[in-house]
Design an enzyme around this catalytic site. Structure first.
Site, PDB file in Angstrom:
ATOM      1  CE1 TYR A   1      -3.614  -2.490   0.089  1.00  0.00           C
ATOM      2  CE2 TYR A   1      -2.646  -3.314   2.113  1.00  0.00           C
ATOM      3  CZ  TYR A   1      -3.540  -3.459   1.079  1.00  0.00           C
ATOM      4  OH  TYR A   1      -4.351  -4.547   1.015  1.00  0.00           O
TER       5      TYR A   1
ATOM      6  N   PRO B   1     -11.266  -0.345  -2.118  1.00  0.00           N
ATOM      7  CG  PRO B   1     -11.069  -2.435  -1.149  1.00  0.00           C
ATOM      8  CD  PRO B   1     -10.598  -1.021  -1.000  1.00  0.00           C
TER       9      PRO B   1
ATOM     10  CG  HIS C   1      -7.219  -2.295   0.751  1.00  0.00           C
ATOM     11  ND1 HIS C   1      -7.177  -3.077   1.888  1.00  0.00           N
ATOM     12  CD2 HIS C   1      -7.648  -3.122  -0.245  1.00  0.00           C
ATOM     13  CE1 HIS C   1      -7.558  -4.314   1.586  1.00  0.00           C
ATOM     14  NE2 HIS C   1      -7.855  -4.363   0.305  1.00  0.00           N
TER      15      HIS C   1
ATOM     16  CE  LYS D   1     -22.900 -23.802   3.310  1.00  0.00           C
ATOM     17  NZ  LYS D   1     -23.525 -22.835   4.207  1.00  0.00           N
TER      18      LYS D   1
ATOM     19  CB  SER E   1     -15.724 -25.363  -0.306  1.00  0.00           C
ATOM     20  OG  SER E   1     -15.364 -24.025  -0.561  1.00  0.00           O
ATOM     21  N   PRO E   2     -18.637 -23.640  -1.174  1.00  0.00           N
ATOM     22  CG  PRO E   2     -20.567 -22.740  -0.183  1.00  0.00           C
ATOM     23  CD  PRO E   2     -19.384 -23.631   0.098  1.00  0.00           C
ATOM     24  CG  ASP E   3     -13.915 -19.157  -1.592  1.00  0.00           C
ATOM     25  OD1 ASP E   3     -14.271 -18.054  -2.049  1.00  0.00           O
ATOM     26  OD2 ASP E   3     -12.718 -19.516  -1.560  1.00  0.00           O
TER      27      ASP E   3
ATOM     28  CE1 TYR F   1      -2.461 -11.199  -3.826  1.00  0.00           C
ATOM     29  CE2 TYR F   1      -4.772 -11.223  -3.200  1.00  0.00           C
ATOM     30  CZ  TYR F   1      -3.462 -10.893  -2.927  1.00  0.00           C
ATOM     31  OH  TYR F   1      -3.150 -10.271  -1.745  1.00  0.00           O
TER      32      TYR F   1
ATOM     33  CB  SER G   1      -7.326 -11.752  -0.196  1.00  0.00           C
ATOM     34  OG  SER G   1      -8.654 -11.448  -0.473  1.00  0.00           O
TER      35      SER G   1
ATOM     36  CB  SER H   1      -8.422 -13.786   6.861  1.00  0.00           C
ATOM     37  OG  SER H   1      -8.127 -13.212   8.116  1.00  0.00           O
TER      38      SER H   1
ATOM     39  CB  SER I   1     -11.569 -10.615  -2.566  1.00  0.00           C
ATOM     40  OG  SER I   1     -11.740 -10.674  -1.175  1.00  0.00           O
ATOM     41  CD  GLN I   2     -16.752 -16.363   0.228  1.00  0.00           C
ATOM     42  OE1 GLN I   2     -17.065 -17.168  -0.616  1.00  0.00           O
ATOM     43  NE2 GLN I   2     -16.632 -16.683   1.496  1.00  0.00           N
TER      44      GLN I   2
END
Length: 602
Positions: free
Chosen positions: A84, A97, A320, A400, A405-407, A429, A431, A433, A530-531
């Protein structure tokens, strides 16, 4: 469970430095679907040299391990700077974002001010939990998460510098700020949101104050001083130093920087068809729509800016550097719930003083800087291609039901959409956590894998449905496994970054491995994804990470999926609407495939 979240990170584990050889094995695996055999051979040689006992790898690894033992988190400061603060691109579009909230029913200034007053009241309610340190701790898989980012988003602001920016957090100062800034028709006001006894103003009181602000900023021909913050960081850094040479300007800028957050009361935007509406609002959140619309009605360096349009559009944009999406999404869900259950408390109306307008002296030089910022913003806003897809066929429910897995399922749809458009796969990419660790930020999930490539190739082949489903299942499993590695601090991207930055810090020559084309390919994610899973039916959006790429953010709801796709018009190969169509087709085809094979089994 309301355990105080603030000092909790004292008890959290420290982010590990992954084993060196593990990272490079995984690095080579990640590159396989992206490179030719010849390129792979070359990279394997470089990896071997790097890991050779006389090589530089082990030495850098030991230095990194030393750094990890001396710091609360070996990565966070480096990440904040390299991702950043060192970046010289504008924060608008390229970094910050936006979040689009569901459209409100109001169409006039009364509705706009009433909504903004409730929203401000909700943020102050949230702030109380932060001030009292009663914010409930979040858990992931039974493990507590670091809550530090929540303490960085209010009363903070980015400050431009000639080579590197800084972030200042006034919440931790001696005197905590008690005002917010409100901007309307490019004019900034200081609104004190606490009474002298420390209690927050009621919604009615905030409404009255906002009405005074609205009525004393009706001229729409004022210089849009805020547009300066949308410039390239070096340009803004110079303009900033020039702007604050003047004492009045300096005090006004300080008042914005110190404010708890900013509320932008936007002018109505041109009417749009219902299906283009959300895409247009997403663009409005990211950049304001250009200099003749609302781009000057911002201070892009401010961490949190809530945007409320006279035409019922609402959302936010956030800087961000201090925080990732999850705390912001949590705040959005909190506000929506708060505003839904809020009873208006009638309080005795004590007359409050007029909120002061911030004054700026516009010298010819500042005027020139504003004109250049307007031109650049207009180029930037025309260049951003935004497409919001509300995929209504199904949501988390379908993957499901098939125990996927939904992601991972949505990520495979992204891989399939891209492969169908470009007949190849690309560096991707997503992200992840790192908040299981003290002061953790993010690492990268590499969604493009050998398994995902086999699946997308099979979908384009004449393979049997059963084979396709088995490959989809394997690809999703591989993705879930990589995600698990990433959130436990065992992914490869930040480790590679650490080794590279360590080499720079030790002033050794840059190891060949980081000068390799393969590293450049890995570091050029054509799909940056990203979700942002919210309870609220909203969608988050961000610009692409690379000039010839896409930015894709999705919120999977129970029975539909909100997807925001961005690309740059200046790149002929990318097209947000085409990618959106490919994405819908991929999701539909994957569902049909699952249903077809489930029927065959019966």
């Amino acid at each position: 469970m309301a355990v105080s979240g603030f000092n909790m990170h004292d008890n959290l584990p420290k982010l590990p430095v992954p084993p060196l050889r593990q990272t490079f094995e995984r690095y080579l695996l990640m590159l396989e679907p992206l490179l030719s055999e010849e390129e792979m051979d070359h990279t394997r040689k470089l990896v071997k040299e790097f890991l050779n006992p006389e090589g530089v790898g082990d030495r850098l690894q030991r230095s990194l391990e030393r750094r990890a033992s001396n710091k609360e988190n070996w990565l966070t400061e480096w990440w904040m700077q390299s991702a950043y603060l060192d970046s010289r691109m504008p924060v608008a579009v390229y970094s910050s974002p936006g979040v689009v909230l569901p459209r409100m029913t109001f169409q006039d200034r009364q509705g706009q001010i009433r909504f903004a007053a409730k929203l401000i009241s909700g943020v102050l309610d949230f702030k109380q939990m932060i001030d009292n340190e009663t914010l409930p701790i979040e858990y992931l898989g039974g493990k507590p998460l670091c809550m530090d980012q929540y303490y960085q988003i209010l009363s903070s602001c980015r400050i431009p510098g000639p080579k590197r920016d800084t972030v200042v957090n006034h919440a931790i100062g001696k005197v905590a700020p008690t005002h917010i800034t409100v901007v309307h028709n490019f004019q900034f006001f200081v609104l004190d949101v606490y009474n002298s006894d420390g209690s927050p103003l009621t919604v009615d009181q905030i409404y009255m104050q906002m009405e005074k602000i609205w009525n004393s900023s009706l001229q729409s021909n004022k210089e849009p001083i805020g547009i300066l913050t949308s410039q390239h960081r070096n340009t803004w850094g110079k303009a900033y130093n020039n702007l604050i040479k003047d004492k009045i300007n300096k005090e006004s800028v300080r008042a914005i920087q110190k404010s708890i957050f900013t509320v932008c009361l936007d002018a109505p935007m041109p009417q749009m068809s219902e299906q283009r509406y959300q895409s247009r609002v997403a663009a409005q959140m990211l950049h304001g729509g250009g200099s003749r619309w609302n781009s000057g009605n911002r201070w892009f360096d401010k961490t949190l800016q809530f945007i409320v349009g006279e035409d019922g559009t609402c959302g936010l944009v956030y800087e961000h550097a201090p925080a990732e999406g999850p705390p912001i999404v949590f705040l959005v869900d909190y506000l929506v719930e708060y505003m839904g259950r809020m009873e208006v408390v009638r309080a005795p109306m004590i007359p409050l003083p007029m909120p002061p307008k911030l004054r700026f002296n516009i010298t010819p030089e500042v005027k020139k800087d504003i004109e250049s910022a307007k031109q650049n913003m207009n180029i930037m806003s025309h260049d951003l291609d935004v497409n919001v897809v509300n995929f209504a066929d199904y949501g988390r429910n379908v993957p499901k039901a098939h125990k996927m897995s939904p992601d991972a399922f949505i990520q495979m749809a992204l891989q399939l959409a891209y492969f169908r458009m470009y007949e190849m796969c690309c560096s991707t990419y997503e992200s992840a956590s790192l908040r299981m660790f003290a002061l953790g930020r993010t690492d990268t999930i590499r969604s493009c894998s050998n398994e995902s490539l086999k699946f997308v190739q099979a979908m384009e082949d004449l393979a049997k449905p059963v084979e396709k489903v088995s490959l989809l299942d394997k690809a999703c499993q591989a993705h879930v496994e990589y995600t698990r590695m990433a959130i436990h601090g065992q992914a490869i991207d930040r480790h590679l970054l650490g080794l590279k930055l360590q080499a720079i810090e030790e002033l050794t020559s840059m190891p060949e491995i980081f000068m390799d084309t393969a590293y450049a390919v890995a570091e050029h994610p054509n799909l940056s994804t990203s979700q942002a899973g919210a309870k609220t039916d909203c969608v988050m959006c961000f610009g692409p990470l690379v000039p010839d790429g896409y930015g894709v953010c999705y919120n999977p709801m129970a029975d539909h999926i909100n997807i925001a796709i961005t690309a740059f018009n200046s790149c002929e190969e990318t097209h947000a609407a085409n990618f959106g169509r490919a994405m819908k087709k991929a999701l539909r085809d994957m569902r049909s495939l699952l249903e077809e094979t489930a029927k065959a089994k019966q």
